[in-house]
Design an enzyme around this catalytic site. Structure first.
Site, mmCIF file in Angstrom:
data_model
loop_
_atom_site.group_PDB
_atom_site.id
_atom_site.type_symbol
_atom_site.label_atom_id
_atom_site.label_comp_id
_atom_site.label_asym_id
_atom_site.label_seq_id
_atom_site.Cartn_x
_atom_site.Cartn_y
_atom_site.Cartn_z
ATOM 1 N N ALA A 16 67.033 29.394 61.450
ATOM 2 C CA ALA A 16 67.309 28.689 60.201
ATOM 3 C C ALA A 16 68.259 29.451 59.285
ATOM 4 O O ALA A 16 68.747 28.890 58.308
ATOM 5 C CB ALA A 16 66.000 28.430 59.448
ATOM 6 N N TYR A 17 68.535 30.730 59.603
ATOM 7 C CA TYR A 17 69.338 31.565 58.715
ATOM 8 C C TYR A 17 70.834 31.396 58.957
ATOM 9 O O TYR A 17 71.579 32.378 59.003
ATOM 10 C CB TYR A 17 68.988 33.030 58.891
ATOM 11 C CG TYR A 17 67.589 33.442 58.497
ATOM 12 C CD1 TYR A 17 66.725 32.570 57.840
ATOM 13 C CD2 TYR A 17 67.118 34.714 58.791
ATOM 14 C CE1 TYR A 17 65.443 32.952 57.500
ATOM 15 C CE2 TYR A 17 65.837 35.108 58.447
ATOM 16 C CZ TYR A 17 65.000 34.231 57.799
ATOM 17 O OH TYR A 17 63.729 34.614 57.460
ATOM 18 N N GLY A 18 71.303 30.196 59.099
ATOM 19 C CA GLY A 18 72.736 29.991 59.260
ATOM 20 C C GLY A 18 73.299 30.757 60.439
ATOM 21 O O GLY A 18 72.823 30.644 61.562
#
Length: 352
Positions: free
Chosen positions: A55-57
């Site tokens: 989810a952290y790009g």
């Protein structure tokens, strides 16, 4: 640096772990090369846990670049469950909504997401694969079955949960035992002087089942850096997004902690970090630096040990097992987020 055993996995980990959310260029450090240098500095200092998430790009890609040639000496952890920051696929043929099947803890998504993470991380295995948030729409047996298959295939070495309520931790352990599945080896809850709620049930449950804990937010999402003061301009980047960074109750606690840190002769950040790793139920505390300066400041406090007197003073300021306020980012169980689950129909609420 001293190393601790991650639950009953036999894996040795540093008391400080490196979190990588702030290396995502969309919200953190815009220079990936600089982020790689920060990761290398952390590893050189003895930190051997790197924690990221799909989810952290683009964080996983940056971590993968940084670990080239050093992968075997790192305990690599990542997570699945939330949509990616800068790569949110849309439902085919739809104009707006995010594809609901590209998140959560279903077998369908886990099996797809792990392959994507392995590719981005440029590795053939993940040391710790964690479910980033509980998924009330998916049976925990379904999730554990998928994770068990990943362990048996060699793509994952250990599995963990994050922000799970104590009751869900117990249920997952029971399901694993009764169904012959791999159990969660770790939990990743929020924990700081400002948020001590996990001391009452989550940490005791994790200790009872021999789970390691990688706690996040030890600096109170930036409030325990000393940069948030009453009556002063708040310069934290996330202040406009997070209500807790301007909450007067939290600021009031910070105002009491600053003189305590001064009295102890240490920066507030060092007091905060030393507090989190002093709890016997905590294995590692996750740092979240964005720049080399942030990391250097935190590494300067690795030798800080808090006395019983200081810990007693902290207990007086924030009672054990309590949160000053609930975190914006913490998991909110359905019974708390949906009013209909805690209210009878209007015609059934009375006694007659």
């Amino acid at each position: 640096m001293l190393y601790r055993t991650l639950g009953r996995t036999g894996i040795k980990v540093s008391p400080y772990a490196l979190g990588t959310l702030m290396f995502a260029t969309v919200i953190g450090n815009p220079d990936p090369d600089d982020s790689v240098k920060v990761i290398h500095k952390a590893l050189d200092a003895g930190i051997n846990v790197v924690d990221t998430a799909d989810a952290y790009g683009d964080s996983e890609e940056i971590v993968g670049r940084a670990l080239k040639g050093r992968r075997d000496s790192v305990v690599l952890a990542t997570k699945v469950g939330l949509p990616r920051l800068n790569a949110l696929p849309r439902t085919p043929g739809a104009a707006g909504p995010i594809d609901p099947n590209r998140r959560g803890a279903s077998r369908r998504w886990i099996m797809t997401a792990v392959e994507d993470s392995l590719r981005r991380l440029q590795t053939d295995h993940i040391d710790l694969y964690q479910i980033q948030r509980p998924d009330p729409d998916t049976d925990i047996e379904e999730t554990l079955s998928a994770l068990s298959d990943l362990i048996r295939s060699g793509k994952v070495r250990a599995i963990g949960s994050s922000t799970m309520p104590a009751s869900d931790i117990v249920q997952a352990q029971w399901v694993a035992e009764r169904r012959g599945l791999e159990r969660f080896h770790t939990e990743q809850p929020p924990y700081s002087i400002l948020n001590r709620g996990i001391e009452s049930e989550v940490l005791p449950a994790a200790q009872r089942y021999g789970m390691g804990t990688l706690v996040w937010g030890p600096l109170g999402q930036g409030m325990l850096t000393g940069r948030v003061r009453r009556g002063a301009q708040n310069d934290l980047r996330r202040a406009r997004f997070s209500k807790h960074l301007t909450d007067e109750r939290r600021i009031g606690v910070v105002e009491q902690l600053i003189p305590l840190a001064d009295e102890a002769g240490i920066p507030l950040t060092h007091l905060a970090m030393a507090f989190t790793i002093a709890h016997p139920g905590v294995t590692s505390a996750i740092l979240g630096p964005r720049t080399m300066e942030h990391l250097d400041n935190l590494l300067a406090g690795v030798d800080v040990t808090l006395t019983d007197e200081i810990l007693d003073r902290i207990d007086e300021i924030v009672a054990p097992g309590t949160d000053v306020t609930r975190l914006d980012q913490a998991y909110l169980p359905p019974a708390l987020s949906n009013p209909n689950l805690r209210r009878r129909p209007l015609d059934e609420r009375g006694a007659i």
